[in-house]
Design an enzyme around this catalytic site. Structure first.
Site, PDB file in Angstrom:
ATOM      1  N   VAL A  49       0.693  -1.214  -0.102  1.00 18.30           N
ATOM      2  CA  VAL A  49       0.045   0.142   0.143  1.00 18.30           C
ATOM      3  C   VAL A  49       1.005   1.538   0.259  1.00 18.30           C
ATOM      4  CG1 VAL A  49      -1.976   1.277   1.448  1.00 18.30           C
ATOM      5  CG2 VAL A  49      -1.708  -1.607   1.203  1.00 18.30           C
ATOM      6  N   CYS A  50       1.892   1.128   0.778  1.00 16.29           N
ATOM      7  CA  CYS A  50       2.875   2.561   1.117  1.00 16.29           C
ATOM      8  C   CYS A  50       3.353   3.226  -0.126  1.00 16.29           C
ATOM      9  CB  CYS A  50       4.162   1.577   1.639  1.00 16.29           C
ATOM     10  SG  CYS A  50       3.517   1.764   3.440  1.00 16.29           S
ATOM     11  N   PRO A  51       3.697   2.342  -0.947  1.00 16.93           N
ATOM     12  CA  PRO A  51       4.293   2.658  -2.634  1.00 16.93           C
ATOM     13  C   PRO A  51       3.167   3.375  -3.336  1.00 16.93           C
ATOM     14  CG  PRO A  51       4.793   0.436  -3.099  1.00 16.93           C
ATOM     15  CD  PRO A  51       3.874   0.891  -1.203  1.00 16.93           C
ATOM     16  N   ILE A  54       2.409   6.826  -1.590  1.00 12.90           N
ATOM     17  CA  ILE A  54       4.385   7.873  -1.287  1.00 12.90           C
ATOM     18  C   ILE A  54       3.592   8.549  -3.906  1.00 12.90           C
ATOM     19  CG2 ILE A  54       6.391   8.018  -1.854  1.00 12.90           C
ATOM     20  CD1 ILE A  54       6.030   6.545   0.418  1.00 12.90           C
TER      21      ILE A  54
END
Length: 178
Positions: A49-51, A54
């Site tokens: 999920v993080c990328p 970002i």
């Protein structure tokens, strides 16, 4: 968790990798005095999920800058992990170049001050904080690890705060204030 909204933002000083992946810098709250700061925490580099968050914020970084706002991403990974992630090929799980720094909260001091640290796991929840030009926290939202945040909603809320007035449910730019 102690309420932060309406209070001075907790001070911080962290090592960060520049968004282009070429070198390191120090970031501290005072660097953003006179500007709006959208600081968002994410759990870990090299995850799923993080990328999406970002790169989503990075693609719209100019819209934030047009609103005199800066973006800062933070996780408990080291600045070296951030650097590797930015510079790794996207097809191999890399992040690619982005338009703002990623700071390292390796000691978890900052995520603890902001009330989003998961102590038993050594990572933070997905916290997002909008800090005004005087250093006051105006907005915070915290998500579980599995659900990403919305760039559109973050921009909407930032614009609402910048009107200086009261904004009703579902207010959008161009709507009247109360």
């Amino acid at each position: 968790m102690e309420r932060l909204v309406g209070k001075p933002a907790p001070e911080f000083e962290m090592k960060a990798v520049k968004g282009d992946g070429r070198g390191f810098t120090e970031v501290k709250l005072g660097d953003y005095k006179g500007k709006w700061l959208v600081m968002f925490f994410y759990p870990l580099d090299f995850t799923f999920v993080c990328p999406t968050e970002i790169t989503g914020f990075s693609k719209r970084a100019e819209e934030f800058r047009d609103l005199k706002a800066e973006l800062l991403a933070v996780s408990c990974d080291s600045q070296y992990s951030h650097e590797t992630w930015i510079n790794q090929d996207i097809k191999q799980g890399g992040l690619g170049k982005i338009n703002f720094p990623i700071a390292s909260d390796k000691t978890t001091e900052v995520s603890t001050k902001y009330g989003i640290q998961i102590e038993e796991e050594g990572i933070s929840l997905r916290g997002l904080f909008i800090i005004d030009p005087e250093g006051i926290v105006r907005y915070s939202v915290v998500h579980d690890l599995n659900v990403g945040r919305s760039v559109d909603e973050t921009l909407r809320v930032l614009k609402a705060f910048q009107t200086g007035g009261m904004c009703a449910l579902d207010w959008h730019e161009g709507d009247d204030n109360l």
